[in-house]
Design a protein around this motif. Structure first.
Motif, PDB file in Angstrom:
ATOM      1  N   LYS A 177       0.843  -1.191   0.000  1.00  0.00           N
ATOM      2  CA  LYS A 177       0.000   0.000   0.000  1.00  0.00           C
ATOM      3  C   LYS A 177       0.877   1.240   0.000  1.00  0.00           C
ATOM      4  O   LYS A 177       1.862   1.308   0.719  1.00  0.00           O
ATOM      5  CB  LYS A 177      -0.915   0.027   1.231  1.00  0.00           C
ATOM      6  N   ASP A 178       0.475   2.235  -0.804  1.00  0.00           N
ATOM      7  CA  ASP A 178       1.210   3.500  -0.824  1.00  0.00           C
ATOM      8  C   ASP A 178       0.438   4.512  -1.663  1.00  0.00           C
ATOM      9  O   ASP A 178      -0.093   4.173  -2.729  1.00  0.00           O
ATOM     10  CB  ASP A 178       2.621   3.292  -1.407  1.00  0.00           C
ATOM     11  N   LEU A 179       0.354   5.747  -1.183  1.00  0.00           N
ATOM     12  CA  LEU A 179      -0.225   6.866  -1.930  1.00  0.00           C
ATOM     13  C   LEU A 179      -1.661   6.597  -2.392  1.00  0.00           C
ATOM     14  O   LEU A 179      -2.065   6.987  -3.479  1.00  0.00           O
ATOM     15  CB  LEU A 179       0.648   7.204  -3.140  1.00  0.00           C
ATOM     16  N   GLY A 180      -2.409   5.923  -1.544  1.00  0.00           N
ATOM     17  CA  GLY A 180      -3.787   5.621  -1.903  1.00  0.00           C
ATOM     18  C   GLY A 180      -3.930   4.497  -2.905  1.00  0.00           C
ATOM     19  O   GLY A 180      -5.012   4.271  -3.444  1.00  0.00           O
ATOM     20  N   ASN A 203      -7.155   1.653  -6.697  1.00  0.00           N
ATOM     21  CA  ASN A 203      -6.985   3.081  -6.480  1.00  0.00           C
ATOM     22  C   ASN A 203      -8.102   3.570  -5.554  1.00  0.00           C
ATOM     23  O   ASN A 203      -9.275   3.589  -5.941  1.00  0.00           O
ATOM     24  CB  ASN A 203      -7.025   3.814  -7.826  1.00  0.00           C
ATOM     25  N   SER A 204      -7.747   3.973  -4.342  1.00  0.00           N
ATOM     26  CA  SER A 204      -8.746   4.443  -3.375  1.00  0.00           C
ATOM     27  C   SER A 204      -8.946   5.956  -3.433  1.00  0.00           C
ATOM     28  O   SER A 204      -9.758   6.499  -2.695  1.00  0.00           O
ATOM     29  CB  SER A 204      -8.331   4.037  -1.952  1.00  0.00           C
ATOM     30  N   THR A 205      -8.219   6.634  -4.321  1.00  0.00           N
ATOM     31  CA  THR A 205      -8.368   8.080  -4.464  1.00  0.00           C
ATOM     32  C   THR A 205      -9.408   8.387  -5.539  1.00  0.00           C
ATOM     33  O   THR A 205      -9.898   7.488  -6.232  1.00  0.00           O
ATOM     34  CB  THR A 205      -7.029   8.734  -4.843  1.00  0.00           C
ATOM     35  N   ASN A 206      -9.693   9.670  -5.699  1.00  0.00           N
ATOM     36  CA  ASN A 206     -10.646  10.098  -6.725  1.00  0.00           C
ATOM     37  C   ASN A 206      -9.953  10.514  -8.017  1.00  0.00           C
ATOM     38  O   ASN A 206     -10.610  11.008  -8.941  1.00  0.00           O
ATOM     39  CB  ASN A 206     -11.498  11.256  -6.201  1.00  0.00           C
ATOM     40  N   TYR A 209      -5.996   7.016 -12.652  1.00  0.00           N
ATOM     41  CA  TYR A 209      -4.578   6.678 -12.784  1.00  0.00           C
ATOM     42  C   TYR A 209      -4.260   6.418 -14.258  1.00  0.00           C
ATOM     43  O   TYR A 209      -4.798   5.483 -14.872  1.00  0.00           O
ATOM     44  CB  TYR A 209      -4.242   5.450 -11.949  1.00  0.00           C
ATOM     45  N   LYS A 248     -10.641   2.824 -10.575  1.00  0.00           N
ATOM     46  CA  LYS A 248     -10.642   2.218  -9.246  1.00  0.00           C
ATOM     47  C   LYS A 248      -9.863   0.907  -9.160  1.00  0.00           C
ATOM     48  O   LYS A 248      -9.266   0.610  -8.138  1.00  0.00           O
ATOM     49  CB  LYS A 248     -12.091   1.975  -8.792  1.00  0.00           C
ATOM     50  N   ARG A 279       2.396   9.164  -9.354  1.00  0.00           N
ATOM     51  CA  ARG A 279       2.444   8.193  -8.268  1.00  0.00           C
ATOM     52  C   ARG A 279       3.043   6.881  -8.780  1.00  0.00           C
ATOM     53  O   ARG A 279       2.722   6.434  -9.873  1.00  0.00           O
ATOM     54  CB  ARG A 279       1.038   7.940  -7.725  1.00  0.00           C
TER      55      ARG A 279
END
Length: 296
Positions: A177-180, A203-206, A209, A248, A279
């Motif tokens: 895990k790193d950077l979301g 990807n847990s961010t909005n 990627y 995601k 990232r």
């Protein structure tokens, strides 16, 4: 008497089988699949695996490879004729070639990774009900090619990769895990000299990627000095999907020819984003994960 009859029966069966194998080992022109072709209509052959070689037996046909698994063929409609006016002056003109209905134009030979297919092309005056524009190379058209070493075609690699992708991600071998982001190795499978890696990224961010590169390299476990870094990049020979971005989640199967590395090194899977300050996330795979791989 019964023993003699049994011997004669076995002998006749052996001779018959030998004769059949001899017939099957030869392909005659009259037995080739026949395809009609006409002027101003391109004929496309679709192959289930990358095409290695194409042969057109006559100059009445021309063609190219617009994609790795597509052959495009058309009729040569004009030829160059030279008219000599004098010793120092000459000119060339294109004159149309005349073809006759049901005229044989030549043999097309298509060689893939594991097969060879041949077709006889015949000219027909434009008749839409008898002219096809594309033809899939079917199993019944294929003559298998034998290789001295075991080798899988892309079609076979895709088949086994699809079997893996249909499995649920319920067995995680490695995770980071790193950077979301989350990178994980779901499973490792082998078939002969091939290694299949089932890899996922979440990807847990909005932020969507955008993938610049997915890099596989064999690196040292511990790096003490930057000048001592030893990294050997390895390239998969096959990947199930060619994904450039994901929102995601992203899961793919990567296939490698068999490789080894010592215990003081790891297979590093590095996902790099297509941004200036993108990232990145790494996933280290131990050699023991490869050695303990499942099999199909």
């Amino acid at each position: 008497m019964k023993k003699l009859l049994l011997i004669l029966t076995i002998t006749l069966i052996s001779i018959s089988a030998f004769g059949q194998s001899q017939v099957l080992s030869k392909v005659y022109k009259n037995n080739l699949p026949e395809i009609n072709i006409t002027r101003n209509v391109n004929l496309h052959f679709r192959s289930p695996e990358p095409i290695q070689f194409v042969d057109l037996s006559t100059n009445r046909l021309i063609g190219d490879l617009p994609a790795e698994n597509v052959v495009r063929i058309k009729i040569q409609q004009n030829e160059e004729e030279k008219h000599f006016v004098n010793d120092s002056l000459k000119k060339t003109v294109d004159i149309p070639i005349t073809y006759y209905d049901h005229q044989e134009l030549g043999i097309v030979t298509i060689v893939g990774q594991s097969f060879m297919a041949q077709y006889k092309l015949v000219f027909m005056e434009d008749n839409s009900s008898h002219i096809i524009t594309n033809r899939e190379i079917l199993p019944e058209d294929m003559q298998p090619l034998e290789y001295p070493e075991f080798q899988m075609s892309n079609a076979e690699l895709r088949k086994y990769s699809m079997q893996l992708i249909e499995k649920k991600e319920n067995k995680l071998l490695r995770k980071n895990k790193d950077l979301g982001l989350i990178s994980q190795l779901n499973s490792v499978y082998t078939f002969g000299d091939y290694v299949f890696l089932d890899v996922s990224f979440k990807n847990s961010t909005n932020l969507v990627y955008d993938i610049e590169k997915l890099k596989f390299s064999i690196d040292d476990k511990k790096i003490y000095k930057a000048t001592n870094v030893q990294s050997i990049e390895v390239e998969p020979i096959f990947r199930l999907y060619n994904v450039k971005r994901f929102k995601k989640s992203y899961r793919n199967i990567f296939v490698f020819k068999k490789f080894t590395y010592p215990n003081n090194k790891v297979l590093n899977i590095r996902l790099i984003e297509n941004q200036i300050s993108g990232r990145t996330i790494n996933l280290e795979v131990k050699y023991s994960d490869i050695l303990q791989a499942d099999t199909f």
